[in-house]
Design a protein around this motif. Structure first.
Motif, short mmCIF file in Angstrom:
data_model
loop_
_atom_site.label_atom_id
_atom_site.label_comp_id
_atom_site.label_asym_id
_atom_site.label_seq_id
_atom_site.Cartn_x
_atom_site.Cartn_y
_atom_site.Cartn_z
N ARG A 269 63.24 -45.43 -23.02
CA ARG A 269 64.68 -45.16 -22.89
C ARG A 269 65.03 -43.72 -23.24
N ARG A 270 64.05 -42.87 -23.46
CA ARG A 270 64.34 -41.51 -23.89
C ARG A 270 65.19 -40.80 -22.84
N GLY A 271 65.99 -39.89 -23.33
CA GLY A 271 66.89 -39.19 -22.43
C GLY A 271 67.87 -40.16 -21.79
N ASP A 272 68.02 -40.07 -20.49
CA ASP A 272 68.92 -40.96 -19.76
C ASP A 272 68.18 -42.08 -19.04
N LEU A 273 66.87 -42.20 -19.26
CA LEU A 273 66.09 -43.20 -18.54
C LEU A 273 66.47 -44.60 -19.02
N LEU A 274 66.32 -45.57 -18.13
CA LEU A 274 66.75 -46.93 -18.43
C LEU A 274 65.63 -47.81 -18.94
N VAL B 208 61.72 -45.28 -14.40
CA VAL B 208 61.75 -43.85 -14.65
C VAL B 208 62.92 -43.18 -13.94
N LEU B 209 63.93 -43.97 -13.59
CA LEU B 209 65.16 -43.45 -13.03
C LEU B 209 66.29 -43.62 -14.03
N ASP B 210 67.33 -42.81 -13.88
CA ASP B 210 68.53 -43.02 -14.69
C ASP B 210 69.54 -43.82 -13.88
N ALA B 211 70.67 -44.12 -14.50
CA ALA B 211 71.66 -44.99 -13.84
C ALA B 211 72.19 -44.37 -12.55
N ASP B 212 72.41 -43.06 -12.55
CA ASP B 212 72.94 -42.41 -11.35
C ASP B 212 71.93 -42.48 -10.21
N GLU B 213 70.65 -42.33 -10.53
CA GLU B 213 69.62 -42.37 -9.49
C GLU B 213 69.46 -43.78 -8.93
N ILE B 214 69.58 -44.78 -9.77
CA ILE B 214 69.52 -46.15 -9.27
C ILE B 214 70.74 -46.45 -8.39
N GLU B 215 71.90 -45.97 -8.81
CA GLU B 215 73.10 -46.13 -7.99
C GLU B 215 72.92 -45.45 -6.63
N ALA B 216 72.33 -44.24 -6.63
CA ALA B 216 72.11 -43.52 -5.38
C ALA B 216 71.13 -44.28 -4.48
N ALA C 214 56.08 -44.12 -10.32
CA ALA C 214 56.67 -43.10 -11.16
C ALA C 214 56.21 -41.72 -10.76
N SER C 215 55.26 -41.61 -9.90
CA SER C 215 54.81 -40.30 -9.47
C SER C 215 55.85 -39.55 -8.69
N SER C 216 56.99 -40.17 -8.43
CA SER C 216 58.09 -39.44 -7.83
C SER C 216 58.56 -38.31 -8.69
N GLY C 217 58.39 -38.45 -10.02
CA GLY C 217 58.89 -37.44 -10.92
C GLY C 217 60.38 -37.50 -11.08
N ALA C 218 61.06 -38.52 -10.58
CA ALA C 218 62.50 -38.60 -10.68
C ALA C 218 62.91 -38.90 -12.09
N GLY C 219 64.06 -38.40 -12.48
CA GLY C 219 64.61 -38.73 -13.78
C GLY C 219 64.20 -37.73 -14.83
N ALA C 220 65.09 -37.47 -15.79
CA ALA C 220 64.80 -36.55 -16.86
C ALA C 220 63.63 -37.06 -17.67
N LEU D 261 62.26 -53.58 -1.40
CA LEU D 261 61.32 -54.36 -2.22
C LEU D 261 60.79 -53.42 -3.30
N LEU D 262 61.23 -53.65 -4.54
CA LEU D 262 60.95 -52.75 -5.66
C LEU D 262 60.16 -53.52 -6.70
N THR D 263 58.88 -53.20 -6.83
CA THR D 263 57.98 -54.03 -7.63
C THR D 263 57.58 -53.37 -8.94
N LEU D 264 57.10 -54.21 -9.87
CA LEU D 264 56.43 -53.77 -11.08
C LEU D 264 57.28 -52.89 -11.98
N SER D 265 58.54 -53.30 -12.18
CA SER D 265 59.39 -52.62 -13.16
C SER D 265 59.13 -53.22 -14.54
N VAL D 266 58.97 -52.38 -15.54
CA VAL D 266 58.64 -52.89 -16.87
C VAL D 266 59.77 -53.76 -17.40
N ALA D 267 59.39 -54.83 -18.09
CA ALA D 267 60.37 -55.78 -18.63
C ALA D 267 60.53 -55.67 -20.14
#
Length: 326
Positions: A228-233, A177-185, A20-26, A198-204
């Motif tokens: 889920r605040r804002g547009d985050l998934l 910590v990404l929104d739907a558009d960022e995951i699509e991108a 999540a240190s990417s800072g991506a997503g609102a 290989l995308l690990t450790l996504s919260v369930a």
């Protein structure tokens, strides 16, 4: 995830990972003026500025061993098979690690893969990029050389051109910590480059505490809403990513990757509890009084070695079609 302190903030625990240190997503984290940090070979990408998200390296170090134990080893064999069949593999692999934090993914994965590897470490925070570069592994499973470079920028703006020549994309705790558009991108970029991810450790969205407490479910629900605040998934990010990669022609596999915390992980569990409950209260302030008593009780049990926790995550392996394959 965000913060300069030695303990995680409520948002920092929300992604429960280094990625999540990417800072991506609102709303991906608090932002503070970044001054006097070390910049190690970073090449600014996207719209990164000096207003960078900062994560405490101490928190990332505290959780690294549990992250390593949690990641799914079952996904490595199909990944190794795909990498072995890549054209030009004799020249080595180029691996892009998105939102690398202090580089824990590279330290976990590089020694588990054969062959020369060049890791491209992406993060918005030059301070963390320094830690990641200095602490990177130097050899692969078969003794081949591992090299690194750093790229500072926003991983939410990836394009196929960004991944040109990539053999693999990796990340930890990034999807939620990404929104739907960022995951699509992200899915589109991997498909365009023909490289697996290989995308690990996504919260369930599931936590099991032993012994149970009447407030567990309410805190969990509030925390998930905070995710889920804002547009985050948040907890829905992993299924959204599966769908996105599938739409782009990838073969997708998913495996559980739960944290299992007990007395030996009491320091990590205490910090996680503070952030977990803090995020819940931030989302639902009416919980504050009851949550404060709950947290005191849980921390006391943790200190006494009488508390255990299972924090559920999921790992995803997406095998994109190689470029040019119908």
């Amino acid at each position: 995830m965000s913060g300069t302190s030695t303990t995680p903030t409520s948002t920092e625990v929300a992604g429960a990972g280094t990625g999540a240190s990417s800072g991506a997503g609102a709303g991906a984290g608090e932002r503070g003026r970044d001054t006097g940090t070390i910049r190690l070979g970073d090449r600014t990408r996207g719209e990164a500025t000096d207003d960078t998200t900062r994560y405490a390296p101490e928190w990332l170090q505290l959780r690294e061993g549990v992250d390593a134990s949690a990641r799914s080893a079952e996904l490595l064999d199909p990944l190794r098979i795909r990498l072995a069949n890549l054209p030009g593999r004799a020249g080595g692999f180029v691996i892009h690690d998105l939102g690398c934090g202090t580089g824990s993914m590279g330290r976990w994965l590089a020694p588990r893969l054969d062959g020369p590897q060049h890791w491209v470490l992406h993060d918005r925070d030059p301070y963390l990029l320094h830690f990641a570069a200095v602490g990177s592994p130097r050899s692969a499973a078969d003794g081949s050389r591992v090299t690194v470079e750093t790229q500072r920028g926003d991983v939410g703006r990836l394009t196929p051109d960004s991944l040109a020549g990539a053999s693999l994309v990796t990340a930890s705790a990034l999807l939620d910590v990404l929104d739907a558009d960022e995951i699509e991108a992200l899915a589109a970029a991997c498909a365009g480059a023909g490289c697996p991810a290989l995308l690990t450790l996504s919260v369930a969205g599931r936590v099991e505490l032993t012994p149970a407490h009447p407030l567990d479910a309410e805190i969990t629900d509030a925390f998930n809403d905070h995710q889920r605040r804002g547009d985050l998934l948040g907890p829905e990010a992993i299924s959204e990513a599966c769908d996105a990669f599938t739409r782009h022609g990838a073969t997708v596999q998913m495996q559980p990757s739960a944290w299992r915390l007990g007395p030996d992980e009491s320091a990590l569990m205490a910090e996680w509890l503070r952030g977990w409950v803090g995020a819940a209260v931030e989302q639902r302030p009416e919980l504050a009084t009851r949550a404060a008593a709950y947290l005191r009780e849980r921390l006391a049990a943790c200190e006494a070695g009488e508390l255990s926790a299972v924090v559920h995550h999921s790992d995803l392996l997406a095998l994109a079609r190689p470029v040019g394959e119908a």
